[in-house]
Design a protein around this motif. Structure first.
Motif, PDB file in Angstrom:
ATOM      1  N   GLY A   1      10.334  17.576   5.852  1.00 48.68           N
ATOM      2  CA  GLY A   1       9.903  16.907   7.084  1.00 48.68           C
ATOM      3  C   GLY A   1      10.533  15.741   7.182  1.00 48.68           C
ATOM      4  N   GLY A   2      11.235  15.158   6.206  1.00 48.69           N
ATOM      5  CA  GLY A   2      11.975  13.774   6.531  1.00 48.69           C
ATOM      6  C   GLY A   2      11.064  12.592   5.948  1.00 48.69           C
ATOM      7  N   THR A   3       9.747  12.822   5.368  1.00 44.12           N
ATOM      8  CA  THR A   3       8.824  11.794   4.768  1.00 44.12           C
ATOM      9  C   THR A   3       9.675  11.405   3.456  1.00 44.12           C
ATOM     10  OG1 THR A   3       7.423  13.392   3.851  1.00 44.12           O
ATOM     11  CG2 THR A   3       6.971  12.269   6.091  1.00 44.12           C
ATOM     12  N   ALA A   4       9.455   9.773   2.922  1.00 47.23           N
ATOM     13  CA  ALA A   4      10.104   9.625   1.749  1.00 47.23           C
ATOM     14  C   ALA A   4       9.005   9.995   0.681  1.00 47.23           C
ATOM     15  CB  ALA A   4      10.209   8.182   1.792  1.00 47.23           C
ATOM     16  N   THR A   5       9.633  10.190  -0.542  1.00 46.56           N
ATOM     17  CA  THR A   5       8.940  10.638  -1.644  1.00 46.56           C
ATOM     18  C   THR A   5       8.363   9.155  -2.321  1.00 46.56           C
ATOM     19  OG1 THR A   5      10.498  10.715  -3.153  1.00 46.56           O
ATOM     20  CG2 THR A   5       9.989  12.612  -2.183  1.00 46.56           C
ATOM     21  N   TYR A   6       7.366   9.253  -3.068  1.00 44.32           N
ATOM     22  CA  TYR A   6       6.968   8.107  -4.016  1.00 44.32           C
ATOM     23  C   TYR A   6       8.146   7.164  -4.681  1.00 44.32           C
ATOM     24  CZ  TYR A   6       5.886   5.349  -8.023  1.00 44.32           C
ATOM     25  OH  TYR A   6       5.926   4.284  -9.117  1.00 44.32           O
ATOM     26  N   GLN A   7       9.313   8.122  -5.221  1.00 48.81           N
ATOM     27  CA  GLN A   7      10.382   7.532  -5.920  1.00 48.81           C
ATOM     28  C   GLN A   7      11.286   6.763  -5.064  1.00 48.81           C
ATOM     29  OE1 GLN A   7      10.050   7.311  -9.037  1.00 48.81           O
ATOM     30  NE2 GLN A   7       9.659   9.352  -9.986  1.00 48.81           N
ATOM     31  N   LEU A   8      11.496   7.327  -3.818  1.00 47.84           N
ATOM     32  CA  LEU A   8      12.464   6.526  -2.859  1.00 47.84           C
ATOM     33  C   LEU A   8      11.816   5.636  -2.394  1.00 47.84           C
ATOM     34  CD1 LEU A   8      15.145   6.289  -1.287  1.00 47.84           C
ATOM     35  CD2 LEU A   8      14.408   7.937   0.297  1.00 47.84           C
ATOM     36  N   ALA A   9      10.628   5.582  -2.025  1.00 51.97           N
ATOM     37  CA  ALA A   9       9.965   4.589  -1.312  1.00 51.97           C
ATOM     38  C   ALA A   9       9.784   3.510  -1.962  1.00 51.97           C
ATOM     39  CB  ALA A   9       8.372   5.069  -0.662  1.00 51.97           C
ATOM     40  N   SER A  10       9.295   3.457  -3.306  1.00 45.63           N
ATOM     41  CA  SER A  10       8.917   2.474  -4.370  1.00 45.63           C
ATOM     42  C   SER A  10      10.385   1.609  -4.318  1.00 45.63           C
ATOM     43  CB  SER A  10       8.362   3.078  -5.437  1.00 45.63           C
ATOM     44  OG  SER A  10       8.219   1.967  -6.366  1.00 45.63           O
ATOM     45  N   VAL A  11      11.602   2.503  -4.822  1.00 43.25           N
ATOM     46  CA  VAL A  11      12.712   1.759  -4.975  1.00 43.25           C
ATOM     47  C   VAL A  11      13.144   0.891  -3.850  1.00 43.25           C
ATOM     48  CG1 VAL A  11      15.274   1.955  -5.678  1.00 43.25           C
ATOM     49  CG2 VAL A  11      13.273   3.304  -6.792  1.00 43.25           C
TER      50      VAL A  11
ATOM     51  N   ALA B   1      11.839   4.090   8.977  1.00 44.61           N
ATOM     52  CA  ALA B   1      13.293   3.652   9.180  1.00 44.61           C
ATOM     53  C   ALA B   1      13.857   3.096   8.180  1.00 44.61           C
ATOM     54  CB  ALA B   1      13.253   2.761  10.466  1.00 44.61           C
ATOM     55  N   LEU B   2      13.246   2.291   7.344  1.00 42.46           N
ATOM     56  CA  LEU B   2      14.004   1.716   6.020  1.00 42.46           C
ATOM     57  C   LEU B   2      14.370   2.941   4.995  1.00 42.46           C
ATOM     58  CD1 LEU B   2      14.402  -0.656   4.015  1.00 42.46           C
ATOM     59  CD2 LEU B   2      12.305  -0.218   3.219  1.00 42.46           C
ATOM     60  N   TYR B   3      13.515   3.937   4.829  1.00 42.88           N
ATOM     61  CA  TYR B   3      13.515   5.008   3.906  1.00 42.88           C
ATOM     62  C   TYR B   3      14.505   5.888   4.574  1.00 42.88           C
ATOM     63  CZ  TYR B   3       9.066   3.115   2.588  1.00 42.88           C
ATOM     64  OH  TYR B   3       8.152   2.163   2.200  1.00 42.88           O
ATOM     65  N   ALA B   4      14.806   6.104   5.691  1.00 39.62           N
ATOM     66  CA  ALA B   4      15.738   7.087   6.276  1.00 39.62           C
ATOM     67  C   ALA B   4      17.019   6.385   5.940  1.00 39.62           C
ATOM     68  CB  ALA B   4      15.462   7.546   7.642  1.00 39.62           C
TER      69      ALA B   4
ATOM     70  N   ILE C   1       0.703  -1.152   0.045  1.00 36.10           N
ATOM     71  CA  ILE C   1       0.107  -0.023   0.128  1.00 36.10           C
ATOM     72  C   ILE C   1       0.918   1.234  -0.130  1.00 36.10           C
ATOM     73  CG2 ILE C   1      -1.807   1.168   1.230  1.00 36.10           C
ATOM     74  CD1 ILE C   1      -2.638  -1.335   0.182  1.00 36.10           C
ATOM     75  N   ASP C   2       0.856   2.138  -1.093  1.00 38.50           N
ATOM     76  CA  ASP C   2       1.819   3.010  -1.143  1.00 38.50           C
ATOM     77  C   ASP C   2       0.882   4.646  -0.599  1.00 38.50           C
ATOM     78  OD1 ASP C   2       3.552   1.585  -2.682  1.00 38.50           O
ATOM     79  OD2 ASP C   2       3.373   2.658  -4.411  1.00 38.50           O
ATOM     80  N   ASP C   3       1.301   4.549   0.867  1.00 38.14           N
ATOM     81  CA  ASP C   3       0.551   5.471   1.501  1.00 38.14           C
ATOM     82  C   ASP C   3       1.480   6.466   2.044  1.00 38.14           C
ATOM     83  OD1 ASP C   3       1.679   3.817   3.278  1.00 38.14           O
ATOM     84  OD2 ASP C   3      -0.162   3.545   4.377  1.00 38.14           O
ATOM     85  N   THR C   4       2.527   6.843   1.367  1.00 42.04           N
ATOM     86  CA  THR C   4       3.500   8.106   1.858  1.00 42.04           C
ATOM     87  C   THR C   4       2.861   9.449   1.811  1.00 42.04           C
ATOM     88  OG1 THR C   4       4.694   7.992  -0.161  1.00 42.04           O
ATOM     89  CG2 THR C   4       5.554   6.406   1.594  1.00 42.04           C
TER      90      THR C   4
ATOM     91  N   PRO D   1      19.082  23.190   1.569  1.00 47.72           N
ATOM     92  CA  PRO D   1      19.000  23.945   2.943  1.00 47.72           C
ATOM     93  C   PRO D   1      17.769  23.721   3.721  1.00 47.72           C
ATOM     94  CG  PRO D   1      19.855  25.197   0.855  1.00 47.72           C
ATOM     95  CD  PRO D   1      19.233  23.848   0.562  1.00 47.72           C
ATOM     96  N   ASP D   2      16.767  23.267   3.016  1.00 47.21           N
ATOM     97  CA  ASP D   2      15.374  23.358   3.909  1.00 47.21           C
ATOM     98  C   ASP D   2      15.297  21.810   4.471  1.00 47.21           C
ATOM     99  OD1 ASP D   2      14.814  21.540   1.810  1.00 47.21           O
ATOM    100  OD2 ASP D   2      13.067  22.503   0.805  1.00 47.21           O
ATOM    101  N   GLY D   3      16.521  20.850   4.358  1.00 46.22           N
ATOM    102  CA  GLY D   3      16.390  19.756   4.733  1.00 46.22           C
ATOM    103  C   GLY D   3      16.035  18.558   3.925  1.00 46.22           C
ATOM    104  N   ALA D   4      15.649  18.833   2.820  1.00 46.53           N
ATOM    105  CA  ALA D   4      15.094  17.749   1.772  1.00 46.53           C
ATOM    106  C   ALA D   4      16.514  17.091   1.197  1.00 46.53           C
ATOM    107  CB  ALA D   4      14.234  18.528   0.784  1.00 46.53           C
ATOM    108  N   ILE D   5      16.465  15.962   1.092  1.00 44.00           N
ATOM    109  CA  ILE D   5      17.520  15.095   0.371  1.00 44.00           C
ATOM    110  C   ILE D   5      16.993  14.675  -1.055  1.00 44.00           C
ATOM    111  CG2 ILE D   5      18.839  13.024   0.508  1.00 44.00           C
ATOM    112  CD1 ILE D   5      18.448  13.100   3.419  1.00 44.00           C
ATOM    113  N   ARG D   6      18.100  15.179  -2.048  1.00 49.20           N
ATOM    114  CA  ARG D   6      17.855  15.189  -3.299  1.00 49.20           C
ATOM    115  C   ARG D   6      18.867  14.401  -4.245  1.00 49.20           C
ATOM    116  NH1 ARG D   6      19.395  18.823  -6.504  1.00 49.20           N
ATOM    117  NH2 ARG D   6      19.754  20.446  -4.901  1.00 49.20           N
TER     118      ARG D   6
END
Length: 351
Positions: free
Chosen positions: A113-123, A80-83, A41-44, A98-103
């Motif tokens: 805010g530290g939540t994973a995007t679809y692209q990272l979570a899916s992979v 935790a897995l995505y972090a 379930i992709d609920d990020t 600078p805003d804390g996002a990882i790219r």
């Protein structure tokens, strides 16, 4: 290596038919290779999560007979897995904004805010769950190159990806609510049997190109599915005794079967004009003397009435309270003799 595929819907409510096509394709791919289907379930993204959406998807899959072997795996429970995955990506070229996002390049992996995007979570999920093949709609084709870069940044390789054509509306555009009745729940509520929807999806297989939704085909499959249902099952759906099931075989949907069933068990009362009396009296004579009837015997009664100019419309009204419905022979065969005789007598009025 054993085959492992996944079906990964977002919890936005009942499955769109195009998503159901993907689910069926993944199930078939796994079954043909003695593999495993993981339900994820992709609920990020909270903005796309509908209350009750996951339950609606599970209900749809069960109704369609599409089972899963593992899961549901919920991305909302795997932070935790995505972090950890984002940390590995930082070691291989990803950067922190600078805003804390990882790219990674132009693709955001973690939001500020530290939540994973679809692209990272899916992979990250595909790698951690050991997915060997990703089977999805061709609208995801642009994601493949980006996701391969992310997979390598995480120290892995993207699974083999197979894209299938999309289901389109009559206007050639991707299915949406404007096309009406495009979700599994809408078809179910409309009385289309699950077997008909599943047959339609199986017939489509893994289309190489986009295909237009064929509502007429689904309608024909619905009639076939109702015709093939065991008497007890069809009667239970329609709310009638099993002996009435044969009269429902021509129904186009289960909703229509239920409506026809009501005609048989609880017809609207009618009072027919004196002109109908000869037909009804002759029917009473024939039916009362025939005992138990099969459909061939019932059709013989109808043929005899027709041969002498009987008013078959009046007979149908007397037996069912409606001007249209199941084949008259099937109605006569379904109704017990005493019930059919009583209805015919009750419908007559004196001069």
């Amino acid at each position: 290596m054993s085959v492992r595929v996944r079906f990964a819907p977002s919890p936005t409510g009942s499955l769109h038919l195009g998503n159901a096509l993907t689910a069926a394709a993944n199930r078939r791919f796994a079954d043909e290779r003695d593999g495993i289907l993981v339900l994820r379930i992709d609920d990020t993204d909270p903005a796309r999560t509908l209350e009750g959406g996951e339950e609606a998807i599970l209900d749809d899959l069960r109704w369609l007979g599409i089972g899963w072997d593992e899961g549901p795996v919920r991305q909302s429970e795997r932070a935790a897995l995505y972090a950890d995955a984002a940390g590995r990506a930082l070691e291989r070229g990803a950067v922190t904004d600078p805003d804390g996002a990882i790219r990674l390049g132009h693709t955001t992996l973690l939001r500020p805010g530290g939540t994973a995007t679809y692209q990272l979570a899916s992979v990250a999920d595909d790698l951690s769950l050991g997915i060997t093949h990703v089977i999805r709609g061709s609208d995801h084709r642009p994601n493949e190159a980006v996701q391969q870069l992310i997979a390598r940044a995480l120290g892995g390789e993207l699974p083999e990806v197979l894209h299938h054509g999309l289901l389109l509306g009559d206007d050639g555009r991707k299915l949406s609510k404007r096309h009406g009745a495009v979700s599994v729940a809408e078809l179910r509520d409309g009385g289309v049997p699950a077997a008909a929807v599943r047959s339609y999806l199986e017939d489509l297989g893994l289309p190489a190109h986009d295909v237009r939704l064929d509502r007429a085909r689904i309608g024909r499959l619905a009639i076939d599915a109702i015709a093939a249902m065991p008497d007890e099952e069809l009667a239970a759906v329609a709310g009638v005794p099993a002996g009435y099931a044969q009269a429902l075989r021509g129904a186009r949907t289960l909703v229509e079967a239920e409506q026809l069933g009501r005609q048989l068990v609880d017809p609207e009362p009618v009072s027919l004009p004196p002109a109908a009396t000869p037909t009804l009296e002759r029917f009473v004579e024939l039916r009362a003397g025939a005992g138990e009837l099969d459909e061939a015997g019932a059709r013989a009664i109808v043929r005899e009435l027709k041969a002498v100019g009987g008013d078959l419309r009046a007979l149908r009204l007397a037996l069912t309270g409606a001007e249209s419905g199941p084949a008259l022979g099937a109605v006569v065969a379904a109704l017990p003799s005493d019930e059919a005789v009583e209805r015919a007598r009750r419908a007559q009025v004196s001069d």
